[in-house]
Enzyme design. Structure first.
Site, PDB file in Angstrom:
ATOM      1  CG  HIS A   1      70.108  -7.715  32.542  1.00  0.00           C
ATOM      2  ND1 HIS A   1      68.835  -7.682  33.250  1.00  0.00           N
ATOM      3  CD2 HIS A   1      69.710  -7.249  31.421  1.00  0.00           C
ATOM      4  CE1 HIS A   1      67.903  -7.348  32.419  1.00  0.00           C
ATOM      5  NE2 HIS A   1      68.291  -7.205  31.233  1.00  0.00           N
TER       6      HIS A   1
ATOM      7  CG  HIS B   1      65.468  -7.276  36.059  1.00  0.00           C
ATOM      8  ND1 HIS B   1      66.210  -8.223  35.512  1.00  0.00           N
ATOM      9  CD2 HIS B   1      64.143  -7.692  35.863  1.00  0.00           C
ATOM     10  CE1 HIS B   1      65.504  -8.976  35.007  1.00  0.00           C
ATOM     11  NE2 HIS B   1      64.129  -8.759  34.989  1.00  0.00           N
TER      12      HIS B   1
ATOM     13  CD  GLU C   1      69.322  -7.224  37.028  1.00  0.00           C
ATOM     14  OE1 GLU C   1      69.929  -7.031  35.765  1.00  0.00           O
ATOM     15  OE2 GLU C   1      68.900  -8.342  37.159  1.00  0.00           O
TER      16      GLU C   1
ATOM     17  CD  GLU D   1      72.528 -11.395  33.647  1.00  0.00           C
ATOM     18  OE1 GLU D   1      72.955 -10.766  34.714  1.00  0.00           O
ATOM     19  OE2 GLU D   1      71.241 -11.759  33.503  1.00  0.00           O
TER      20      GLU D   1
END
Length: 325
Positions: A148, A51, A54, A211
């Site tokens: 991410h 993405h 990010e 994450e």
């Protein structure tokens, strides 16, 4: 010119050089294969920017490449570095046309032509090429760390999602996740189009989506917040010892249900600033659309990745159960 600027201006491949102990080869734009002259026993895929907005993981990988280039970080394993969605990075957008992290495992064929469809096909191809490399194919330890950051803040700032697979994750991989000082693990139980699921299913890699915190623009990240994860990545590459876990006990969650948006009438009935891993009361209606209502039912009481703005047919949230371990 700094390496991040070179990456964004399509000049990194022309300027980045490495010591003679590293065999470096660009397999595609933003995809760099690094093989040590002394054969390693582990092959690693480390990806960021699937993405494009990010940014912290991208900056961390840039720092990692800088240290390898300077010779201050030794390369002891085979590594494939991937900067995922470069056009989206350049415009500070999550994606240009469709969510790249829903397209892997050939699912890109179900999407219209566009930037992400082309990139998904290209990334599948370069990963195939990496694992076909003789020095890589001979290794029996394969890991994938897909870095991410999240759209919203979280009760657990740093956590990893593990793809559904029929085999157990290796004890070494699970120990590495534990020692990286993340706060929680989330276990999927269904197949998905994520990059981490693709690496797990196609190549038998121990794989995760990690994450690291809330998404911020380039230059606004406090990278010291990610130092333990960064050190753990450096340890993987250089075979150096990482320090033991400092944080409290790692929590384990299981995905029980996915909330799939399928109509324009879809609504989430929670505040826009609801944190990931918020616990919701039994019976609460968390989402609805014209033909369906989602209510909280034990044990799936925790919400992850709520997002009503996704396209129809995509996941608008996950409902989790907390495993008592």
């Amino acid at each position: 010119m700094d390496l991040l600027t070179l990456l964004l201006e399509k000049k990194l491949a022309d300027h980045l050089t490495f010591p003679e102990t590293i065999n470096a080869h660009w397999l595609a734009e933003g995809v760099l294969q690094l093989i040590p002259h002394e054969e390693g026993n582990r092959s690693l895929v480390i990806s960021a920017g699937i993405h494009g907005n990010e940014t912290a993981p991208i900056e961390i990988l840039i720092q990692l490449l800088a240290q390898l280039a300077e010779g201050t970080l030794a390369l002891k394993n085979n590594v494939l570095i991937i900067f995922g969605n470069l056009p989206a990075m350049r415009t500070n957008r999550r994606y240009l046309h469709d969510d790249l992290n829903r397209m892997f495992g050939g699912r890109y064929l179900n999407f219209p032509l566009g930037n992400e469809r082309s990139r998904a096909a290209e990334l599948e191809n370069v990963v195939n090429r990496f694992f076909a490399e003789p020095s890589v194919s001979s290794t029996n330890i394969r890991w994938h760390i897909d870095l991410h950051t999240a759209i919203r803040a979280s009760h657990h700032e740093q956590f990893a999602l593990l793809p559904a697979q029929n085999r157990p994750f290796s004890a070494e991989f699970m120990q590495w996740l534990h020692d990286s000082d993340i706060d929680a693990l989330v276990y999927h139980r269904e197949k998905a189009g994520t990059f981490s699921h693709f690496l797990s299913e196609k190549f038998g890699a121990d794989s995760c989506t990690m994450e690291m915190g809330k998404a911020m623009p380039f230059g606004e990240n406090d990278l010291t917040r990610f130092q333990k994860i960064t050190d753990a990545l450096y340890g993987l590459i250089s075979l150096s010892q990482i320090t033991a876990r400092i944080k409290f006990e790692l929590k384990h969650y299981q995905v029980i249900n996915s909330i799939i948006k399928s109509h324009d009438s879809f609504q989430l009935h929670i505040p826009a600033d609801t944190l990931n891993f918020t616990e919701l009361p039994e019976g609460f209606e968390i989402a609805s659309q014209h033909d369906h209502h989602w209510k909280i039912k034990f044990p799936a009481k925790f919400i992850l990745f709520p997002n009503a703005e996704v396209a129809n047919g995509l996941r608008a949230g996950l409902l989790l159960a907390l495993n008592k371990k």
